[in-house]
Write a protein that holds these residues in place. Sequence first.
Motif, short mmCIF file in Angstrom:
data_model
loop_
_atom_site.label_atom_id
_atom_site.label_comp_id
_atom_site.label_asym_id
_atom_site.label_seq_id
_atom_site.Cartn_x
_atom_site.Cartn_y
_atom_site.Cartn_z
N LEU A 24 25.05 42.46 31.80
CA LEU A 24 24.00 42.14 32.75
C LEU A 24 22.63 42.03 32.07
O LEU A 24 21.78 41.24 32.48
CB LEU A 24 23.97 43.18 33.87
CG LEU A 24 25.14 43.10 34.87
CD1 LEU A 24 25.26 44.40 35.66
CD2 LEU A 24 24.97 41.92 35.81
N GLN A 25 22.43 42.83 31.04
CA GLN A 25 21.18 42.76 30.28
C GLN A 25 21.10 41.51 29.41
O GLN A 25 20.01 41.07 29.05
CB GLN A 25 21.06 43.98 29.37
CG GLN A 25 20.77 45.30 30.07
CD GLN A 25 20.77 46.47 29.10
OE1 GLN A 25 21.54 46.49 28.14
NE2 GLN A 25 19.89 47.44 29.34
N SER A 26 22.26 40.94 29.09
CA SER A 26 22.32 39.93 28.04
C SER A 26 22.19 38.49 28.54
O SER A 26 21.94 37.58 27.75
CB SER A 26 23.64 40.06 27.26
OG SER A 26 23.73 41.36 26.69
N GLY A 27 22.38 38.29 29.82
CA GLY A 27 22.29 36.93 30.33
C GLY A 27 22.61 36.88 31.80
O GLY A 27 23.14 37.85 32.35
N PRO A 28 22.32 35.77 32.45
CA PRO A 28 22.60 35.68 33.89
C PRO A 28 24.11 35.74 34.17
O PRO A 28 24.89 35.02 33.55
CB PRO A 28 22.02 34.32 34.28
CG PRO A 28 21.89 33.55 33.00
CD PRO A 28 21.71 34.55 31.92
N ILE A 29 24.49 36.60 35.08
CA ILE A 29 25.86 36.73 35.55
C ILE A 29 25.87 36.33 37.02
O ILE A 29 25.02 36.81 37.80
CB ILE A 29 26.39 38.18 35.40
CG1 ILE A 29 26.22 38.68 33.97
CG2 ILE A 29 27.82 38.29 35.88
CD1 ILE A 29 27.05 37.97 32.93
N ALA A 30 26.78 35.45 37.41
CA ALA A 30 26.82 35.00 38.80
C ALA A 30 27.34 36.10 39.73
O ALA A 30 26.70 36.44 40.73
CB ALA A 30 27.71 33.76 38.93
N PHE A 31 28.51 36.64 39.40
CA PHE A 31 29.14 37.70 40.18
C PHE A 31 29.83 38.68 39.25
O PHE A 31 30.21 38.33 38.13
CB PHE A 31 30.24 37.17 41.12
CG PHE A 31 29.81 36.12 42.10
CD1 PHE A 31 28.63 36.23 42.82
CD2 PHE A 31 30.62 35.02 42.34
CE1 PHE A 31 28.25 35.27 43.73
CE2 PHE A 31 30.26 34.04 43.24
CZ PHE A 31 29.07 34.17 43.95
N ILE A 32 30.03 39.90 39.75
CA ILE A 32 30.97 40.83 39.14
C ILE A 32 32.03 41.16 40.18
O ILE A 32 31.70 41.46 41.33
CB ILE A 32 30.27 42.10 38.64
CG1 ILE A 32 29.45 41.78 37.39
CG2 ILE A 32 31.28 43.22 38.35
CD1 ILE A 32 28.64 42.91 36.85
N GLN A 33 33.28 41.07 39.77
CA GLN A 33 34.38 41.41 40.68
C GLN A 33 35.02 42.73 40.26
O GLN A 33 35.37 42.91 39.10
CB GLN A 33 35.45 40.32 40.69
CG GLN A 33 36.58 40.60 41.68
CD GLN A 33 37.70 39.58 41.64
OE1 GLN A 33 38.87 39.92 41.48
NE2 GLN A 33 37.35 38.29 41.76
N TYR A 34 35.16 43.62 41.23
CA TYR A 34 35.83 44.90 41.00
C TYR A 34 37.32 44.73 41.25
O TYR A 34 37.76 44.52 42.38
CB TYR A 34 35.25 45.98 41.91
CG TYR A 34 35.90 47.33 41.71
CD1 TYR A 34 35.48 48.18 40.69
CD2 TYR A 34 36.96 47.75 42.51
CE1 TYR A 34 36.08 49.41 40.49
CE2 TYR A 34 37.57 48.98 42.32
CZ TYR A 34 37.13 49.81 41.30
OH TYR A 34 37.74 51.02 41.10
N ARG A 35 38.10 44.82 40.16
CA ARG A 35 39.56 44.70 40.24
C ARG A 35 40.16 45.77 39.33
O ARG A 35 40.25 45.58 38.12
CB ARG A 35 40.01 43.31 39.81
CG ARG A 35 41.51 43.06 39.94
CD ARG A 35 41.87 41.65 39.44
NE ARG A 35 43.25 41.32 39.68
CZ ARG A 35 44.28 41.65 38.89
NH1 ARG A 35 44.03 42.35 37.78
NH2 ARG A 35 45.51 41.31 39.18
N ARG A 36 40.57 46.89 39.93
CA ARG A 36 41.05 48.04 39.14
C ARG A 36 42.34 48.55 39.77
O ARG A 36 42.37 49.57 40.49
CB ARG A 36 39.99 49.13 39.12
CG ARG A 36 38.66 48.71 38.52
CD ARG A 36 38.54 48.98 37.06
NE ARG A 36 38.32 50.41 36.79
CZ ARG A 36 38.37 50.95 35.59
NH1 ARG A 36 38.66 50.21 34.54
NH2 ARG A 36 38.15 52.24 35.43
N LYS A 37 43.43 47.84 39.54
CA LYS A 37 44.70 48.11 40.21
C LYS A 37 45.31 49.46 39.80
O LYS A 37 46.12 50.02 40.52
CB LYS A 37 45.71 46.99 39.90
CG LYS A 37 45.26 45.60 40.32
CD LYS A 37 45.34 45.41 41.81
CE LYS A 37 45.11 43.96 42.19
NZ LYS A 37 45.18 43.72 43.63
N GLN A 38 44.93 49.98 38.64
CA GLN A 38 45.54 51.20 38.13
C GLN A 38 44.81 52.47 38.60
O GLN A 38 45.22 53.58 38.28
CB GLN A 38 45.55 51.18 36.59
CG GLN A 38 46.10 49.91 35.97
CD GLN A 38 47.50 49.59 36.43
OE1 GLN A 38 48.34 50.47 36.53
NE2 GLN A 38 47.75 48.32 36.73
#
Length: 204
Positions: A24-38
């Motif tokens: 997030l500090q390094s460049g524009p991010i459109a979205f972050i998706q939380y996917r943690r099945k474990q």
Amino acid sequence: MRGLYLITNDDPFDVLYQKLHIALQSGPIAFIQYRRKQVMPAQQVREIETLLKLCQQYQVPLIINDNLVLARQFACGLHLGQGDGSLIDARAQLGTQAIIGRTCHDSLKLAKQAVAEGASYLAFGAVFPSFTKPNAQRVSMATLQQAKAQFELPICVIGGLTVENSQPLINLNIDLYAVVGDVLNLDMDQVAQRVKAWQALLEN
């Protein structure tokens, strides 16, 4: 809705958090998706609480994978696979402003249905084989080209994307590039450089 769309991996959460912070500090991010099945449900709640604060700091929407209850609880966006519940129901519960993505695999028919049911973006893939879903069905460049021509909604691609192999997708003017391994499976000290490389590619 354009740019790099980071999807969480299965790193220990403290490591994942640091990588996401660097990204997030390094460049524009459109979205972050939380996917943690474990991860157990109670731990998922704690992780989402922490990531949501980070995303809010950078004004990046947090999308929850496949879990309408959590998306509603935290007023987040939602991504639904084909087997993960009704998009119509999700839209009714989350409201008209919520970001809701739908997996369309390689199917323009599924994409048309998703548009009718209120999707915010249409996700196609896998474009290339990936470690996350090695046996996922593939989508052709021709189908992606048709999707860009046919639908006004943002088109998202996923599956084995790297800086090195994604130029053909840039040429199609694809909107969102969903990535796990090419950023978050790298060592901590490589994340910033990789995000900047994606940024350079997407700005071409």
